[in-house]
Design a protein around this motif. Structure first.
Motif, PDB file in Angstrom:
ATOM      1  N   ASN A 182       9.337 -27.759 -33.680  1.00 59.15           N
ATOM      2  CA  ASN A 182       8.598 -26.499 -33.637  1.00 59.15           C
ATOM      3  C   ASN A 182       7.219 -26.670 -33.012  1.00 59.15           C
ATOM      4  O   ASN A 182       6.736 -25.788 -32.284  1.00 59.15           O
ATOM      5  CB  ASN A 182       8.456 -25.915 -35.047  1.00 59.15           C
ATOM      6  CG  ASN A 182       9.769 -25.424 -35.608  1.00 59.15           C
ATOM      7  OD1 ASN A 182      10.705 -25.117 -34.868  1.00 59.15           O
ATOM      8  ND2 ASN A 182       9.859 -25.346 -36.938  1.00 59.15           N
ATOM      9  N   ASN A 185       7.726 -26.899 -29.298  1.00 59.17           N
ATOM     10  CA  ASN A 185       8.033 -25.546 -28.808  1.00 59.17           C
ATOM     11  C   ASN A 185       6.772 -24.693 -28.709  1.00 59.17           C
ATOM     12  O   ASN A 185       6.579 -23.968 -27.725  1.00 59.17           O
ATOM     13  CB  ASN A 185       9.023 -24.843 -29.729  1.00 59.17           C
ATOM     14  CG  ASN A 185      10.420 -25.432 -29.703  1.00 59.17           C
ATOM     15  OD1 ASN A 185      11.179 -25.285 -30.653  1.00 59.17           O
ATOM     16  ND2 ASN A 185      10.793 -26.095 -28.623  1.00 59.17           N
ATOM     17  N   ASP A 186       5.926 -24.787 -29.735  1.00 55.19           N
ATOM     18  CA  ASP A 186       4.698 -23.997 -29.754  1.00 55.19           C
ATOM     19  C   ASP A 186       3.770 -24.364 -28.595  1.00 55.19           C
ATOM     20  O   ASP A 186       3.177 -23.483 -27.947  1.00 55.19           O
ATOM     21  CB  ASP A 186       3.960 -24.204 -31.079  1.00 55.19           C
ATOM     22  CG  ASP A 186       4.677 -23.553 -32.258  1.00 55.19           C
ATOM     23  OD1 ASP A 186       5.584 -22.726 -32.021  1.00 55.19           O
ATOM     24  OD2 ASP A 186       4.336 -23.897 -33.409  1.00 55.19           O
ATOM     25  N   ALA A 188       4.647 -25.724 -25.728  1.00 51.84           N
ATOM     26  CA  ALA A 188       5.275 -25.288 -24.477  1.00 51.84           C
ATOM     27  C   ALA A 188       5.085 -23.791 -24.263  1.00 51.84           C
ATOM     28  O   ALA A 188       4.757 -23.343 -23.154  1.00 51.84           O
ATOM     29  CB  ALA A 188       6.763 -25.637 -24.498  1.00 51.84           C
ATOM     30  N   SER A 189       5.282 -23.017 -25.325  1.00 52.52           N
ATOM     31  CA  SER A 189       5.153 -21.558 -25.214  1.00 52.52           C
ATOM     32  C   SER A 189       3.715 -21.147 -24.955  1.00 52.52           C
ATOM     33  O   SER A 189       3.443 -20.251 -24.148  1.00 52.52           O
ATOM     34  CB  SER A 189       5.663 -20.888 -26.493  1.00 52.52           C
ATOM     35  OG  SER A 189       7.029 -21.162 -26.708  1.00 52.52           O
ATOM     36  N   ARG A 190       2.801 -21.796 -25.607  1.00 52.43           N
ATOM     37  CA  ARG A 190       1.389 -21.431 -25.510  1.00 52.43           C
ATOM     38  C   ARG A 190       0.828 -21.660 -24.108  1.00 52.43           C
ATOM     39  O   ARG A 190       0.004 -20.874 -23.625  1.00 52.43           O
ATOM     40  CB  ARG A 190       0.590 -22.245 -26.535  1.00 52.43           C
ATOM     41  CG  ARG A 190      -0.877 -21.878 -26.631  1.00 52.43           C
ATOM     42  CD  ARG A 190      -1.479 -22.497 -27.876  1.00 52.43           C
ATOM     43  NE  ARG A 190      -2.864 -22.139 -28.073  1.00 52.43           N
ATOM     44  CZ  ARG A 190      -3.463 -22.067 -29.262  1.00 52.43           C
ATOM     45  NH1 ARG A 190      -2.764 -22.318 -30.360  1.00 52.43           N
ATOM     46  NH2 ARG A 190      -4.722 -21.746 -29.358  1.00 52.43           N
ATOM     47  N   TYR A 191       1.303 -22.714 -23.443  1.00 54.58           N
ATOM     48  CA  TYR A 191       0.712 -23.083 -22.153  1.00 54.58           C
ATOM     49  C   TYR A 191       1.689 -23.005 -20.976  1.00 54.58           C
ATOM     50  O   TYR A 191       1.360 -23.442 -19.872  1.00 54.58           O
ATOM     51  CB  TYR A 191       0.120 -24.496 -22.252  1.00 54.58           C
ATOM     52  CG  TYR A 191      -0.979 -24.579 -23.287  1.00 54.58           C
ATOM     53  CD1 TYR A 191      -2.196 -23.932 -23.090  1.00 54.58           C
ATOM     54  CD2 TYR A 191      -0.784 -25.265 -24.483  1.00 54.58           C
ATOM     55  CE1 TYR A 191      -3.198 -23.985 -24.045  1.00 54.58           C
ATOM     56  CE2 TYR A 191      -1.781 -25.319 -25.440  1.00 54.58           C
ATOM     57  CZ  TYR A 191      -2.993 -24.674 -25.223  1.00 54.58           C
ATOM     58  OH  TYR A 191      -3.977 -24.725 -26.166  1.00 54.58           O
ATOM     59  N   GLY A 192       2.846 -22.438 -21.190  1.00 59.50           N
ATOM     60  CA  GLY A 192       3.790 -22.267 -20.097  1.00 59.50           C
ATOM     61  C   GLY A 192       4.296 -23.569 -19.519  1.00 59.50           C
ATOM     62  O   GLY A 192       4.349 -23.752 -18.297  1.00 59.50           O
ATOM     63  N   ARG A 194       7.234 -26.924 -19.516  1.00 60.19           N
ATOM     64  CA  ARG A 194       8.609 -27.334 -19.799  1.00 60.19           C
ATOM     65  C   ARG A 194       8.609 -28.724 -20.444  1.00 60.19           C
ATOM     66  O   ARG A 194       9.334 -28.969 -21.409  1.00 60.19           O
ATOM     67  CB  ARG A 194       9.434 -27.350 -18.508  1.00 60.19           C
ATOM     68  CG  ARG A 194      10.828 -27.947 -18.646  1.00 60.19           C
ATOM     69  CD  ARG A 194      11.730 -27.103 -19.546  1.00 60.19           C
ATOM     70  NE  ARG A 194      13.009 -27.734 -19.776  1.00 60.19           N
ATOM     71  CZ  ARG A 194      14.083 -27.583 -18.985  1.00 60.19           C
ATOM     72  NH1 ARG A 194      14.007 -26.822 -17.903  1.00 60.19           N
ATOM     73  NH2 ARG A 194      15.217 -28.168 -19.280  1.00 60.19           N
ATOM     74  N   ARG A 228      10.636 -27.337 -24.211  1.00 59.06           N
ATOM     75  CA  ARG A 228      11.349 -26.064 -24.349  1.00 59.06           C
ATOM     76  C   ARG A 228      12.492 -26.197 -25.336  1.00 59.06           C
ATOM     77  O   ARG A 228      12.745 -25.318 -26.163  1.00 59.06           O
ATOM     78  CB  ARG A 228      11.874 -25.591 -22.996  1.00 59.06           C
ATOM     79  CG  ARG A 228      12.664 -24.285 -23.081  1.00 59.06           C
ATOM     80  CD  ARG A 228      13.242 -23.910 -21.736  1.00 59.06           C
ATOM     81  NE  ARG A 228      12.209 -23.679 -20.732  1.00 59.06           N
ATOM     82  CZ  ARG A 228      12.471 -23.457 -19.441  1.00 59.06           C
ATOM     83  NH1 ARG A 228      13.729 -23.470 -19.012  1.00 59.06           N
ATOM     84  NH2 ARG A 228      11.500 -23.242 -18.603  1.00 59.06           N
ATOM     85  N   TYR A 229      13.221 -27.314 -25.267  1.00 56.11           N
ATOM     86  CA  TYR A 229      14.347 -27.541 -26.156  1.00 56.11           C
ATOM     87  C   TYR A 229      13.958 -28.334 -27.404  1.00 56.11           C
ATOM     88  O   TYR A 229      14.784 -28.525 -28.303  1.00 56.11           O
ATOM     89  CB  TYR A 229      15.465 -28.273 -25.419  1.00 56.11           C
ATOM     90  CG  TYR A 229      16.166 -27.440 -24.375  1.00 56.11           C
ATOM     91  CD1 TYR A 229      17.269 -26.657 -24.700  1.00 56.11           C
ATOM     92  CD2 TYR A 229      15.725 -27.422 -23.054  1.00 56.11           C
ATOM     93  CE1 TYR A 229      17.907 -25.878 -23.748  1.00 56.11           C
ATOM     94  CE2 TYR A 229      16.362 -26.650 -22.082  1.00 56.11           C
ATOM     95  CZ  TYR A 229      17.455 -25.881 -22.444  1.00 56.11           C
ATOM     96  OH  TYR A 229      18.084 -25.113 -21.492  1.00 56.11           O
TER      97      TYR A 229
END
Length: 276
Positions: A182, A185-186, A188-192, A194, A228-229
């Protein structure tokens, strides 16, 4: 390279917050300002003999096979650097945690360019990929990542699982605990992003009595994640003794022997490599 130039500036001003301030031999920072010795770097290249080597290499075949060479990778400085030196060391004037981390980044950058020339590499420091407003968040990540449970229930920052697997290289789909997954994932999502390249922990201890002109002991755990995964792509643990075989002291380029060892993870056709 632009990446290295920018990294150098930030290593001098920003990286210290990510590192444990561990100095060896009681010399403190004052010892780093010694007048450069006359022997350093003036008689050719530093020549080293590598002995007492231990290693472990692990990769996730599925994650490795689906690497997107056009994706964005977030490049972290080492989460923890322990740089130790004797109190009396004529060639240690340039040796410090930040210097070790910068030299490691130099090696990483050249290998990434060689292996994935189209992959965009973003430095995970405030003012770079990370907004200045996120500086406290980034500083907290080193502690959170190092303390995240991973192999054998040990913290990610614990060398023990890898030392115990000395001499092994294997294709292994390791389950990443939910808390760590998690967190990846966080980020990766926060800063775009992979991928995340994370030198987890580096230990370098200088020894003036090694070889002809001194040497050092090196330990590192280096990882690449598909954020991402929430999967590990590969990791490598490397430990060795580097002793000089010439009169040139090891006053720079401490990560150079590790370059060839890290390159194995970037370059090997794992489908043709038998685990042993």
């Amino acid at each position: 390279m632009l990446f290295i130039s920018l990294l150098f500036a930030f290593v001098l001003t920003s990286c210290a917050g990510l590192h444990d301030e561990v100095r060896g031999g009681g010399g403190g920072d004052s010892g780093m300002m010694d007048t450069p010795c006359e022997e350093c770097g003036k008689r050719g290249d530093i020549e080293l003999k590598i002995t007492e080597e231990k290693f472990y290499r692990e990769w996730n075949q599925t994650a490795y096979n689906r690497i997107d060479s056009n994706a964005v990778v977030g490049v972290f400085p080492a989460l923890k650097v322990n740089a130790k030196r004797p109190e009396s060391c004529r060639f240690c004037h340039s040796f410090s945690e930040d210097a070790v981390d910068f030299d490691l980044a130099r090696v990483e950058d050249s290998l990434f360019v060689k292996a994935f020339p189209k992959m965009q590499r973003d430095l995970m420091l405030p003012g770079m990929k990370v907004p200045d407003a996120d500086s406290l968040y980034i500083d907290s990540l080193s502690v959170r990542l190092l303390g995240s449970k991973f192999a054998d229930g040990a913290d990610l920052g614990d060398f023990t699982p890898w030392i115990e697997r000395d001499g092994i290289e294997q294709d292994y789909t390791r389950e990443v605990p939910a808390k760590l997954k998690n967190l990846l994932n966080d980020i990766a999502s926060r800063y775009g992003l992979r991928y995340l390249s994370i030198p987890v922990k580096v230990g370098v201890t200088m020894d003036t009595d090694l070889g002809k002109s001194g040497g050092y002991y090196w330990k590192i755990l280096w990882t690449l994640w598909d954020a991402r995964y929430g999967e590990l792509v590969f990791l490598t643990y490397s430990e060795f003794t580097a002793a000089t075989t010439s009169r040139v002291a090891p006053e720079k380029e401490w990560a150079e022997p590790f370059a060839a060892r890290l390159w194995k993870m970037f370059s090997v056709d794992f489908s043709k490599l038998e685990a042993h």
